[in-house]
Design an enzyme around this catalytic site. Structure first.
Site, short mmCIF file in Angstrom:
data_model
loop_
_atom_site.label_atom_id
_atom_site.label_comp_id
_atom_site.label_asym_id
_atom_site.label_seq_id
_atom_site.Cartn_x
_atom_site.Cartn_y
_atom_site.Cartn_z
CD GLU A 55 -3.00 0.88 0.23
OE1 GLU A 55 -3.15 0.15 -0.73
OE2 GLU A 55 -4.13 1.84 0.16
CG ASP A 56 1.57 3.02 3.31
OD1 ASP A 56 0.61 3.10 2.55
OD2 ASP A 56 1.56 2.74 4.50
#
Ligand code: MN
Length: 696
Positions: A55-56
């Site tokens: 996600e990051d």
């Protein structure tokens, strides 16, 4: 694998940092630490290290699968999906549904465990976030969603920690007061939970009671909850410790109670015997409060092992009850509890965790509205179910749907996490075909109700047309308000109810007319003329003598009328055609109109005349007559008909030429034989050049 995951995650997060200023990597490391303390398997801990990389960071799922295998890939994917869901809506509004969605999405129990550890670490470091609104939102969400999930999984420690961290954030003053008060009471009362447990155990053993005592200091949050529930003031708050005594049987419960009350002073108002009078949810236990060992005020629950089990499940049963399916999900919960029990006591948790699928809520799907509201539906639900779940009106007017932005057919199946947008149109009405694929009761009920209402509207129109005709026949002009005075007589609330009854064939129009004009010429038996023209129905039930439907094979309660095109008469071979909302239209078997129903055999109804040989009913037959244009022609026509006991109810000249007149004559006759006799007599009349029954 742990080493590789450590290095991979650290590199992936690189120079990212957290609100605290620490390198971002400290977070996945913290999560992994929590998971390690829970003694989870290597795959869970590796997932903890990697959980934010997809996600990051630049890392991809594909990459992770390549490096760590398919299992880890799936776990990381699961956690990533849950994190994305978090951004989708204000789910504290839909806490109940969101909890279920999280459960449904976690098809591997480890996904949920990693997510809980993630949330716990975020809560532990919440104070570094500067924005107070954001802190509050995260804390509320934890309180509403994650703490109950942890509780449900039997992870009481994590639940307590999540609750207390959130509580301190959301209600800081209350938290501080309770902590202070607890410290004060602790000082006053002296003594520690462990010592009290020991003391209670000894007192009970001396009293000859075989038992197991457990207990602990209540958490600030549980104290606060209790205060909320009982509307207590801080000053009243005295017992900060709760103890549980588990005994072998019911007799021992009361023995234990006797020993406790014999030894310590009971606090008035705190004694409850839920064994002799169980709570409605079947919770059974004895509750009491005493000034216990070391003069500390304590709460004590006494129950048997069986009751304890039921009490644990009772909470679940309560949860499930609200979801409307107590038994099944209660059992599922038990399955989960047993699983966790095995995990707690098993030598190697890996073997149990691996391939363990969380099967809760697999029979439900959870979807979002475009605004982020969460809607729970049974598995197999379609956009139509979704539309009705949002609002009846949305369902009634839905014409199409978009799932995740793409237009899909209305019968498509929805999946977890789908965002559903319903396209509506004022012009749309529910289609009976929807009933075939909707799965929710609400959708089905709404569709049926709509169709029923629509049918009623048509019955009302039909009833009105019948009344109009009846009024006209007597030379009156019809208006709905004419029925106002007689509505009550027929037990109809509204004029429309009365009209619907007439249209449906439950009530004769003539009967209503007679009620409106009580002085009207009452046809005497031999002359009784009951003409049946277009859109006339005769009552089967309320019609009284001589008013019964003369047709066999009709659907009970359905309106019936005779076709205006062929004017069927008793004796004619006839067929019924079902017309939606209008009931059954009776045609003669040779009517040309029937051709247009050739493709829909399901609408054909086998019917026959059901004639009372002594009946006095009259029916209208329509004749197309051509008479010569000469003096007296029309006179002979009417004379011949009259001589043959036919009563002319209408006469219309449709065409006039130099030599001939074409005339349509409506004649009231008994049956087709009667009409045939009249036709024969007319054909024998010189002034008449041709006679036929009118068709269409
Ligand atoms: Mn995280």
């Amino acid at each position: 694998m742990l080493n590789r995951a450590y290095v991979f995650s650290m590199k992936a997060h690189g120079s990212q940092s957290r609100a605290s200023g620490d390198p971002y990597f400290s977070h996945p490391l913290g999560v992994a630490e929590i998971l390690t303390r829970l003694k989870l398997d290597a795959a869970s801990i590796v997932t903890g290290l990697l959980h934010d990389t997809v996600e990051d960071t630049e890392a991809t799922l594909h990459e992770i699968e390549g490096l760590f295998g398919k299992e880890i890939g799936q776990l990381v994917d699961g956690v990533t999906k849950l994190s994305r869901l978090e951004l989708q809506s204000d789910h504290t509004k839909h806490a109940e549904n969101f909890r279920k969605l999280v459960l449904a999405m976690s098809n591997d129990i480890r996904v949920l465990l990693v997510k809980l550890a993630d949330r716990l670490h975020n809560m532990q470091t919440l104070n570094f976030i500067k924005d107070p609104e954001k802190r509050r939102r995260i804390a509320l969400e934890t309180l509403e969603i994650y703490a109950p999930l942890a509780e449900r999984m039997g992870m009481h420690e994590i639940k307590d920690e999540l609750e207390n961290l959130s509580f301190a954030e959301v209600y800081p003053e209350a938290y501080a007061s309770i902590v202070q008060r607890r410290a004060f009471l602790r000082e006053q009362g002296t003594g520690h939970a462990d010592q009290i447990i020991q003391e209670l155990g000894k007192v009970l053993a001396d009293g000859g009671v075989e038992c197991a005592v457990s207990g602990r200091e209540k958490t600030p949050y549980s104290i606060w909850r209790k205060m909320q529930k009982k509307r207590m003031e801080f000053e009243q708050l005295s017992d900060i410790m709760a103890f549980r005594i588990i005994v072998p049987d019911i007799t021992a419960c009361y023995q234990a109670l006797g020993v406790i009350h014999g030894r310590y002073s009971m606090i008035p108002g705190r004694f409850k015997d839920y064994i002799s009078t169980p709570k409605p949810n079947n919770y059974r236990s004895i509750h009491t409060g005493v000034i216990g060992p070391f003069r500390s005020r304590i709460e004590i629950q006494i129950r048997t092992r069986d009751m304890h089990e039921i009490a644990e499940l009772g909470v679940a049963a309560h949860w499930q009850y609200k979801q409307g399916r107590p038994q099944l999900e209660g059992r599922q919960y038990r399955w989960l509890r047993e699983l966790l029990d095995i995990l707690e006591h098993a030598a190697g948790p890996e073997e149990f965790l691996e391939n363990t699928k969380l099967e809760m809520f697999q029979d439900q799907v959870f979807c979002f509205t475009p605004k982020g509201d969460l809607i729970a539906l049974p598995r197999g639900a379609t956009p139509v179910d979704f539309a009705y779940a949002v609002h009846t009106e949305v369902g009634n007017t839905c014409v199409g749907a978009k799932i995740n932005g793409r237009i899909v057919p209305l019968r498509s199946e929805l999946h977890n996490g789908d965002q559903v947008e319903v396209v509506t149109s004022r012009a749309q009405t529910p289609s009976p075909t929807w009933e075939r694929f909707v799965v929710t009761g609400k959708a089905r009920a709404c569709i049926r109700r709509y169709i029923r209402t629509q049918q009623r509207t048509q019955y009302v129109e039909l009833g009105r047309a019948m009344m109009q005709k009846e009024f006209q026949h007597e030379g009156y002009e019809y208006a709905d308000k004419a029925l106002d005075g007689v509505r009550k007589k027929f037990k109809a609330e509204e004029t429309e109810d009365l009209l619907a009854q007439i249209g449906e064939g439950m009530l004769g129009a003539r009967e209503v007319l007679n009620a409106v004009f009580p002085g009207i010429r009452q046809p005497t038996a031999p002359e009784k003329v009951v003409p049946i023209g277009r859109q006339r129905a005769k009552s089967a039930k309320g019609g009284g003598k001589g008013n019964a439907i003369p047709i066999r094979g009709l659907i009970p309660g359905m309106a019936m009328h005779f076709a205006g095109c062929c004017h069927p008469l008793p004796g004619d071979r006839i067929v019924g055609i079902v017309t939606t909302g209008k009931g059954v239209t009776i045609h003669t078997i040779d009517c040309e109109t029937l051709e247009s129903f050739a493709d829909t055999p399901e609408r054909w109804l086998d019917v026959a005349w059901d004639q009372d040989p002594n009946g006095v009913e009259q029916h209208v037959g329509r004749l197309a007559v051509v008479i010569t244009n000469q003096p007296g022609s029309l006179g002979s026509l009417t004379t011949v008909i009259g001589k043959n006991a036919g009563n002319i109810s209408n006469l219309k000249i449709t065409n006039r030429s130099i030599d001939f007149f074409e005339v349509l004559v409506d004649v009231e006759v008994k049956d087709v034989r009667h009409l045939t006799n009249i036709i024969a007599a007319l054909r024998a009349t010189p002034a008449i050049s041709s006679v036929d029954r009118a068709r269409g």
